[in-house]
Design a protein around this motif. Structure first.
Motif, PDB file in Angstrom:
ATOM      1  N   ARG A 132       0.830  -1.212   0.000  1.00 34.64           N
ATOM      2  CA  ARG A 132       0.000   0.000   0.000  1.00 34.64           C
ATOM      3  C   ARG A 132       0.864   1.261   0.000  1.00 34.64           C
ATOM      4  NH1 ARG A 132      -5.538   1.248  -0.638  1.00 34.64           N
ATOM      5  NH2 ARG A 132      -5.926   3.252   0.349  1.00 34.64           N
ATOM      6  N   LYS A 133       1.937   1.239   0.767  1.00 31.81           N
ATOM      7  CA  LYS A 133       2.830   2.406   0.824  1.00 31.81           C
ATOM      8  C   LYS A 133       3.439   2.687  -0.540  1.00 31.81           C
ATOM      9  CE  LYS A 133       6.944   4.204   3.188  1.00 31.81           C
ATOM     10  NZ  LYS A 133       7.989   3.912   4.207  1.00 31.81           N
ATOM     11  N   HIS A 136       0.780   4.071  -2.822  1.00 32.88           N
ATOM     12  CA  HIS A 136       0.406   5.431  -2.396  1.00 32.88           C
ATOM     13  C   HIS A 136       1.396   6.454  -2.950  1.00 32.88           C
ATOM     14  CE1 HIS A 136      -1.017   8.737   0.124  1.00 32.88           C
ATOM     15  NE2 HIS A 136       0.237   8.947   0.464  1.00 32.88           N
ATOM     16  N   ASN A 137       2.681   6.111  -2.953  1.00 34.12           N
ATOM     17  CA  ASN A 137       3.685   7.041  -3.483  1.00 34.12           C
ATOM     18  C   ASN A 137       3.452   7.334  -4.956  1.00 34.12           C
ATOM     19  OD1 ASN A 137       4.948   7.124  -0.984  1.00 34.12           O
ATOM     20  ND2 ASN A 137       6.447   5.545  -1.508  1.00 34.12           N
ATOM     21  N   ASN A 140      -0.749   9.216  -4.919  1.00 35.25           N
ATOM     22  CA  ASN A 140      -1.284  10.225  -4.005  1.00 35.25           C
ATOM     23  C   ASN A 140      -1.636  11.509  -4.750  1.00 35.25           C
ATOM     24  OD1 ASN A 140       1.017  12.168  -3.921  1.00 35.25           O
ATOM     25  ND2 ASN A 140       2.103  10.444  -3.022  1.00 35.25           N
ATOM     26  N   ARG A 443      -8.933   2.351   5.373  1.00 33.98           N
ATOM     27  CA  ARG A 443      -7.575   2.116   4.899  1.00 33.98           C
ATOM     28  C   ARG A 443      -7.540   1.337   3.590  1.00 33.98           C
ATOM     29  NH1 ARG A 443      -4.334   0.868  10.640  1.00 33.98           N
ATOM     30  NH2 ARG A 443      -5.253   2.662  11.738  1.00 33.98           N
ATOM     31  N   PRO A 447      -6.474   3.641  -3.770  1.00 36.34           N
ATOM     32  CA  PRO A 447      -5.460   4.705  -3.799  1.00 36.34           C
ATOM     33  C   PRO A 447      -5.432   5.470  -5.109  1.00 36.34           C
ATOM     34  CG  PRO A 447      -4.411   2.565  -4.065  1.00 36.34           C
ATOM     35  CD  PRO A 447      -5.867   2.299  -3.763  1.00 36.34           C
TER      36      PRO A 447
END
Length: 543
Positions: A132-133, A136-137, A140, A443, A447
């Motif tokens: 997910r991180k 997200h980058n 976003n 959560r 995204p």
């Protein structure tokens, strides 16, 4: 005497074991009294016998009217809590996301169809958070702004394709969303809708979505013991493994191709450059990297294209909306240029069409994949047990007549005073102020919401600027109109394919579509259809 006593004792013990086992089996499918209400259950099955074979969203809507905004379904050995109000989604999936972000075990969907790798179905934990991180980058809100040059070029090709092949509008839309996503993710475009890998992506995901919502596959999830039966009885397992083999070949193949271009120095800046660096640091496998990048490809290609196709259908069914939209575009943009993102603030009715398309035809019609709660919780006096699935009942909330009077009418005016972005709306602490629930919640919210918003606005505004969308005529001269209730099946859906006539608004605008694409092609190597140079300012890492 001793033998008689021993035999009697054995008989009594066996009888007790049998009775206890029978009682336990018969308790399967029962709804405990402290759970949220729901339709009556029967032993063993619970509510499984009531599950519809198609158009499940309509049945879930009926149950919400009968049992309230929070109800439960007992599906064999599993419990599903259905959230059918904006406030319930806000209270649980958003405010209590720390315990409402897990997934139930999905043997067919995750283990067999996905090799345990699909981020969409992955249980909440370190691997999911890492995936997910990374995404997200890429996706976003600040990153999303940098992709506008990609979106503009792909849109110009889409308009050109619609101009010359209006009968293939769905294929043009799918190429648009897919090519944007492959460029961001892997560093290469998809120049043609005939690309076999594009066709494989949409075909494979459609089969995956259907298999995982219906029939034998669902039964195996509800009764885990069945997974041990031989495959000649449960053929869904063999189908799932074959789907995974084909899909893995696509996703991991894309990743390995991108990885090789990074090694040989020919790679364009893209998400996979960052993914390769993370792989070097984290040590995850090529299979996992393939499914992380494949998840971005899957989500970016499917939801956006399906929503644009729904918009086209809405313009057929609600011609007055098309007239109002074209009038606004004429006033703000005029006949001499295409709309741009800079026009968005002045095209509020077009923004309303974008939001209404997401509400009126939600592709994630039942919230895609249910969340799961990690520990017992109490809500409105009812127990939500640990391990229960928790569904965001998107269609029912989007069709709530209190939030949206006459909900099956396509009315962009609903958003006349709504100046929030899609992301801002989803994060609004006032649940009643959220525009729609198609992108999920908590959560697990999609995204790609920020990239999708721009892709949808550009596509909708420019199609309306360049073309008129008209009903096809039959032999008697009558309009041939699609049925808005005819949807594809599975946990993601879209309108069933329909016919229409799409014609240029004027010869001058047709000529401008031609000129814009000719100018855009100067940015491309026309032998390969790829960018000569990546536009400056992109959010992803450089090679």
């Amino acid at each position: 005497m001793a033998l008689f006593t021993y035999s009697s004792l054995t008989l009594v013990t066996s009888a007790i074991i049998f009775v206890v086992s029978l009682v336990r089996i018969l308790r399967i499918g029962r709804r405990p009294s402290n759970y949220p209400p729901g339709p009556p259950t029967i032993p063993i099955l619970g509510n499984l016998h009531l599950m519809p074979k198609r158009d499940a969203h309509l049945q879930f809507q009926k149950w919400a009217k009968e049992y309230g905004p929070v109800y439960s379904l007992i599906l064999g050995t599993k419990t599903l809590i259905v959230l059918s109000s904006d406030q319930a989604v806000k209270d649980l999936l958003d405010k209590k996301s720390a315990i409402y972000s897990d997934r139930q075990d999905m043997y067919i969907g995750q283990e067999l169809c996905s090799g345990g790798l699909r981020v969409l179905m992955m249980k909440y934990g370190p691997t999911w958070r890492m995936s997910r991180k990374l995404t997200h980058n890429l996706l976003n809100v600040s990153s999303a702004r940098s992709y506008v040059p990609y979106q503009m070029l792909e849109n110009k090709q889409m308009l050109h394709e619609i101009l010359h092949e209006p009968q293939n509008v769905l294929q043009a839309i799918r190429r648009y969303s897919n090519s944007l996503t492959t460029a961001m993710t892997f560093g290469w475009r998809t120049p043609s809708h005939e690309d076999p890998k594009l066709q494989q992506l949409f075909s494979g995901f459609e089969k995956f979505a259907v298999l995982n919502q219906t029939g034998t596959a669902a039964i195996i999830d509800y009764y885990p013991i069945l997974r041990y039966l031989p495959e000649f009885i449960l053929t869904a397992q063999a189908k799932a493994r074959e789907l995974h083999r084909i899909e893995k070949e696509l996703y991991v193949g894309h990743w390995l191709k991108a990885k090789q271009t990074i090694k040989d120095g020919s790679a364009k800046p893209c998400f996979c450059v960052d993914l390769a660096r993370s792989q070097a640091n984290e040590g995850f496998s090529d299979n996992q990297a393939g499914y992380i990048s494949g998840t971005v490809l899957e989500a970016g290609s499917d939801t956006t294209s399906s929503t644009i196709y729904a918009f086209v259908q809405a313009m057929l069914l609600f011609p007055e909306v098309q007239r109002k939209a074209k009038a606004e575009i004429e006033k703000v943009v005029g006949p001499n240029r295409l709309p741009t993102m800079e026009d968005e603030k002045d095209l509020q009715y077009i923004r309303g069409i974008m939001k209404e398309s997401l509400r009126w035809m939600p592709t994630t019609i039942l919230g895609a994949v249910p969340h799961a709660v990690t520990k017992d919780d109490i809500y409105q006096g009812y127990t939500i047990p640990a391990g229960a699935g928790v569904m965001n009942n998107v269609y029912t909330i989007n069709m709530d007549p209190v939030r949206f009077p006459n909900p099956r009418q396509f009315q962009p005016e609903r958003y006349a005073e709504d100046f929030q972005s899609l992301g801002e709306s989803a994060a609004n602490p006032d649940a009643s102020k959220r525009d729609q629930f198609t992108f999920g919640a908590g959560r697990r919210i999609c995204p790609g919401i920020h990239v999708a918003e721009r892709s949808l606005f550009i596509a909708i505004s420019r199609i309306l600027w360049a073309f008129e969308i008209r009903p096809r005529k039959d032999a008697a001269g009558n309009d041939v109109l699609p049925d808005a209730e005819r949807l594809t099946q599975g946990f993601v859906c879209m309108p069933e394919e329909f016919v229409c006539d799409i014609v240029p608004t004027s010869k001058e605008r047709a000529a401008m579509v031609e000129r814009e694409w000719e100018e855009a092609k100067e940015l491309l190597d026309m032998k390969t259809g790829q960018w000569k140079e990546i536009p400056k300012g992109m959010a992803f890492g450089s090679v």
